[in-house]
Enzyme design. Structure first.
Site, PDB file in Angstrom:
ATOM      1  N   SER A  67       0.987  -1.290  -0.026  1.00 37.51           N
ATOM      2  CA  SER A  67      -0.284  -0.326  -0.237  1.00 37.51           C
ATOM      3  C   SER A  67       0.798   1.187   0.309  1.00 37.51           C
ATOM      4  O   SER A  67       1.646   1.938   1.111  1.00 37.51           O
ATOM      5  CB  SER A  67      -0.931   0.468   1.200  1.00 37.51           C
ATOM      6  OG  SER A  67      -2.203  -0.653   0.953  1.00 37.51           O
TER       7      SER A  67
ATOM      8  N   GLY B  45       2.131   5.079   0.442  1.00 44.18           N
ATOM      9  CA  GLY B  45       1.307   5.706   1.146  1.00 44.18           C
ATOM     10  C   GLY B  45       0.499   5.485   2.423  1.00 44.18           C
ATOM     11  O   GLY B  45       0.469   6.146   2.495  1.00 44.18           O
TER      12      GLY B  45
ATOM     13  N   ALA C 108       2.929   2.701   7.262  1.00 40.91           N
ATOM     14  CA  ALA C 108       2.828   1.342   8.271  1.00 40.91           C
ATOM     15  C   ALA C 108       3.488  -0.043   7.214  1.00 40.91           C
ATOM     16  O   ALA C 108       4.312  -0.679   7.721  1.00 40.91           O
ATOM     17  CB  ALA C 108       2.214   1.124   9.615  1.00 40.91           C
TER      18      ALA C 108
ATOM     19  N   ASN D 167     -13.235  -0.541   5.617  1.00 40.65           N
ATOM     20  CA  ASN D 167     -12.900  -0.512   4.210  1.00 40.65           C
ATOM     21  C   ASN D 167     -14.125  -2.250   3.335  1.00 40.65           C
ATOM     22  O   ASN D 167     -13.705  -1.110   2.301  1.00 40.65           O
ATOM     23  CB  ASN D 167     -11.777  -0.902   3.244  1.00 40.65           C
ATOM     24  CG  ASN D 167     -10.398   0.268   4.055  1.00 40.65           C
ATOM     25  OD1 ASN D 167     -10.034  -0.310   4.971  1.00 40.65           O
ATOM     26  ND2 ASN D 167     -10.741   1.100   4.625  1.00 40.65           N
TER      27      ASN D 167
ATOM     28  N   GLU E 145     -13.752   3.670  -0.702  1.00 36.99           N
ATOM     29  CA  GLU E 145     -12.847   2.724   0.482  1.00 36.99           C
ATOM     30  C   GLU E 145     -13.701   2.506   1.704  1.00 36.99           C
ATOM     31  O   GLU E 145     -12.992   2.801   2.615  1.00 36.99           O
ATOM     32  CB  GLU E 145     -11.556   3.647   0.653  1.00 36.99           C
ATOM     33  CG  GLU E 145     -10.278   3.763  -0.482  1.00 36.99           C
ATOM     34  CD  GLU E 145      -9.264   2.487  -1.064  1.00 36.99           C
ATOM     35  OE1 GLU E 145      -9.466   2.560   0.330  1.00 36.99           O
ATOM     36  OE2 GLU E 145      -9.357   2.230  -1.860  1.00 36.99           O
TER      37      GLU E 145
ATOM     38  N   HIS F 292      -6.380   7.006   4.748  1.00 36.29           N
ATOM     39  CA  HIS F 292      -7.583   7.026   5.379  1.00 36.29           C
ATOM     40  C   HIS F 292      -8.527   7.999   5.645  1.00 36.29           C
ATOM     41  O   HIS F 292      -7.334   8.198   6.917  1.00 36.29           O
ATOM     42  CB  HIS F 292      -8.797   5.801   5.504  1.00 36.29           C
ATOM     43  CG  HIS F 292      -8.238   5.251   4.584  1.00 36.29           C
ATOM     44  ND1 HIS F 292      -7.981   3.667   4.478  1.00 36.29           N
ATOM     45  CD2 HIS F 292      -8.573   4.457   3.095  1.00 36.29           C
ATOM     46  CE1 HIS F 292      -8.405   2.596   4.342  1.00 36.29           C
ATOM     47  NE2 HIS F 292      -8.735   3.107   2.537  1.00 36.29           N
TER      48      HIS F 292
ATOM     49  N   CYS G  33      -9.798   0.616  12.058  1.00 36.84           N
ATOM     50  CA  CYS G  33      -9.977  -0.107  10.636  1.00 36.84           C
ATOM     51  C   CYS G  33     -10.629  -1.386  10.556  1.00 36.84           C
ATOM     52  O   CYS G  33     -11.164  -1.897   9.532  1.00 36.84           O
ATOM     53  CB  CYS G  33      -8.705  -0.687  10.321  1.00 36.84           C
ATOM     54  SG  CYS G  33      -7.832   1.424   9.898  1.00 36.84           S
TER      55      CYS G  33
HETATM   56  O1  SUG Z   1      -5.415  -0.110   2.621  1.00 32.75           O
HETATM   57  N1  SUG Z   1      -2.769  -2.008   4.972  1.00 32.75           N
HETATM   58  C1  SUG Z   1      -4.634  -1.780   4.325  1.00 32.75           C
HETATM   59  C2  SUG Z   1      -4.673  -0.970   5.387  1.00 32.75           C
HETATM   60  C3  SUG Z   1      -5.423  -0.358   6.207  1.00 32.75           C
HETATM   61  C4  SUG Z   1      -6.001   0.571   7.228  1.00 32.75           C
HETATM   62  N2  SUG Z   1      -7.670   0.677   6.994  1.00 32.75           N
HETATM   63  C5  SUG Z   1      -8.403   2.019   7.508  1.00 32.75           C
HETATM   64  N3  SUG Z   1      -8.100   2.467   7.932  1.00 32.75           N
HETATM   65  N4  SUG Z   1      -9.421   2.308   7.888  1.00 32.75           N
HETATM   66  C6  SUG Z   1      -4.410  -0.845   3.401  1.00 32.75           C
HETATM   67  O2  SUG Z   1      -3.791   0.451   2.999  1.00 32.75           O
HETATM   68  C7  SUG Z   1      -1.482  -3.284   3.965  1.00 32.75           C
HETATM   69  C8  SUG Z   1      -1.333  -4.706   2.835  1.00 32.75           C
HETATM   70  C9  SUG Z   1       0.625  -5.579   2.658  1.00 32.75           C
HETATM   71  O3  SUG Z   1       1.205  -4.133   2.693  1.00 32.75           O
HETATM   72  O4  SUG Z   1       0.784  -6.112   2.876  1.00 32.75           O
HETATM   73  C10 SUG Z   1      -2.355  -2.932   3.322  1.00 32.75           C
HETATM   74  O5  SUG Z   1      -3.627  -3.577   2.905  1.00 32.75           O
END
Ligand code: SUG
Length: 459
Positions: free
Chosen positions: A42, A44, A47, A130, A191, A267, A388
């Site tokens: 992901s 942007g 983490a 999401n 999303e 988000h 989330c």
């Molecule tokens: O869509 N991470 C998700 C995190 C979603 C968090 N949701 C909210 N903020 N509501 C995303 O970015 C990471 C998967 C990876 O890198 O292996 C991921 O999909």
């Protein structure tokens, strides 16, 4: 057959029914799946970017999420669990032009780019905030509850969730007052509830729904992020409001701050959260924030005063908010009527965020009754905090008979789910494990066990 099975073995218990003397918001938490891993999918989402390639623990991740959900239930709130969607989605390899046996296609794709295999095995459906947008019957002009599964088209691995999620929603919420809408066309990226909030006096009253977007396909926005992509498009938000038959005065569309997106707020739920008549937000959550606050105030029809809890940049800056996920907390109404913040433990590990929280609870003691921190590192390392991990669905007593009973998190089911996770989930998982045919067989057996546990068809 499914309908019969769920009605016989999972009739809603009197303890759960008793919570619904009036309509209540239910937290549906996403169960972490057995394929949880870190692949840096992901862009942007800092983490996710920072933990790419790190060893994950699906077992710890699932247990951490479950512990948080059970603790929220133990506050006296209705709590349910949504199972993970089925992985891997091997048929995608065929659409990408790979040929051969399943094992051969996996091997070839992994050699070409491990991220392809990671996408098929993604456990990102755990972040059910999401999964879709929900509008309760109190807000809609046909008196029905509406769901739109999110297309999640801005990230390949997440776009593979949409149809399976819709399928799951249709099985869980199957009565005459539930309307389900297909994911929107991919061109308009959506999303789900991570960019949506609902202001209301009490869950059962009519609400003002806030839709936050960061981009547009057709319109020129005054400001746009330059470092990271904005995920939610205004055209998608507006289409959802139309599908959900929200009355003109019941929906408001707000542009997310471009500066925040560039700081890693991919988000809106990473920088603000709404509960009943309270908006907890950072000073830099929205474009033209002062004006937006006035517009929200004007549109507010509730009897209670609207309450903004705003944290200035000088107290906690965007960078620290993104690191700690201070705003990705759940703001829940306790049976006493006061609210509590459910925060990730990262918030109490730094002095800056902890002192911000302590100050907020002190200053706003008329609304806030403290905060509780939870260890959610496994999810956090992919950019998913407490908020989330849950989808909020407001239900009335008469809806309960039409909600699949297998989702309620009773203490007994919590115990059995813990046993299943302990027995079946791996302690550790690395990216290269995903290419191992043995892991494929293992995941299929676990998904069979999950289907059995939830009595839901996972796809
Ligand atoms: O869509 N991470 C998700 C995190 C979603 C968090 N949701 C909210 N903020 N509501 C995303 O970015 C990471 C998967 C990876 O890198 O292996 C991921 O999909």
């Amino acid at each position: 057959l499914y309908f019969e099975r769920m009605n016989s073995s999972f009739a809603v218990s009197p303890e759960i029914a008793a919570l619904f003397a009036e309509p209540r918001e239910v937290n549906f938490d996403g169960l972490v799946g057995p394929t949880h891993h870190y692949a840096g999918q992901s862009f942007g989402n800092q983490a996710s970017m920072n933990h790419a390639g790190k060893k994950s623990s699906p077992k710890r991740a699932a247990l951490q999420g479950l512990m948080k959900a059970a603790a929220v239930r133990d506050l006296g709130l209705p709590q349910a669990i949504i199972p993970p969607i089925k992985r891997p989605k091997l048929e995608v390899l065929y659409t990408l032009g790979f040929r051969g046996s399943d094992a051969e296609m996996v091997e070839k794709a992994y050699k070409r780019d491990p991220k392809i295999i990671s996408a098929l095995y993604s456990a990102s459906s755990m972040w059910v905030a999401n999964s879709g947008t929900f509008s309760p019957a109190m807000d809609t002009d046909d008196g029905c509850h509406h769901f739109t599964a999110a297309n999640l088209s801005s990230k390949f691995h997440r776009s593979l969730e949409a149809r399976s999620t819709e399928n799951l929603f249709r099985q869980i919420f199957s009565g005459p007052s539930f309307r389900h809408h297909a994911p929107l066309p991919d061109y308009f990226s959506d999303e789900g509830a991570a960019n949506h909030g609902r202001l209301t006096d009490r869950a059962g009253d009519r609400g003002l729904e806030l839709f936050v977007y960061g981009a547009s396909r057709f319109r020129d926005l005054n400001r746009m992020p330059s470092r990271f992509p904005a995920r939610q498009m205004v055209e998608a938000s507006e289409a959802i409001a139309r599908h959900h038959r929200l009355m003109e005065e019941g929906a408001l569309f707000i542009q997310q701050s471009s500066e925040a997106i560039d700081a890693g707020v991919f988000h809106n739920d990473v920088i603000s959260v709404v509960n009943e008549n309270v908006i907890f937000l950072h000073e830099k959550a929205f474009e033209n924030q002062a004006e937006i606050k006035e517009i929200i105030q004007k549109k507010w029809r509730g009897k209670k005063p609207l309450y903004f809890i705003e944290v200035p940049e000088s107290q906690c800056n965007l960078k620290e908010c993104v690191r700690s996920y201070l705003f990705n907390s759940q703001l829940v109404t306790l049976p006493s009527g006061k609210m509590k913040l459910i925060v990730p433990e990262d918030c109490v590990e730094s002095l800056e965020t902890k002192s911000t929280l302590d100050a907020l609870v002190g200053v706003h003691s008329n609304v806030l009754d403290g905060y509780t921190a939870f260890p959610l590192k496994e999810s956090m390392q992919n950019g998913g905090g407490p908020a989330c991990l849950r989808l909020r669905v407001t239900l009335r007593k008469e809806d309960l008979a039409f909600v699949h009973g297998g989702v309620w998190l009773t203490p007994e089911r919590e115990l059995n789910l813990k046993k299943l996770i302990d027995r079946e989930y791996r302690d550790e998982l690395t990216l290269s494990d995903l290419a191992d045919p043995q892991f494929y067989g293992e995941t299929q057996r676990i998904f069979d066990a999950l289907e059995d546990f939830f009595q839901l068809r996972l796809s």
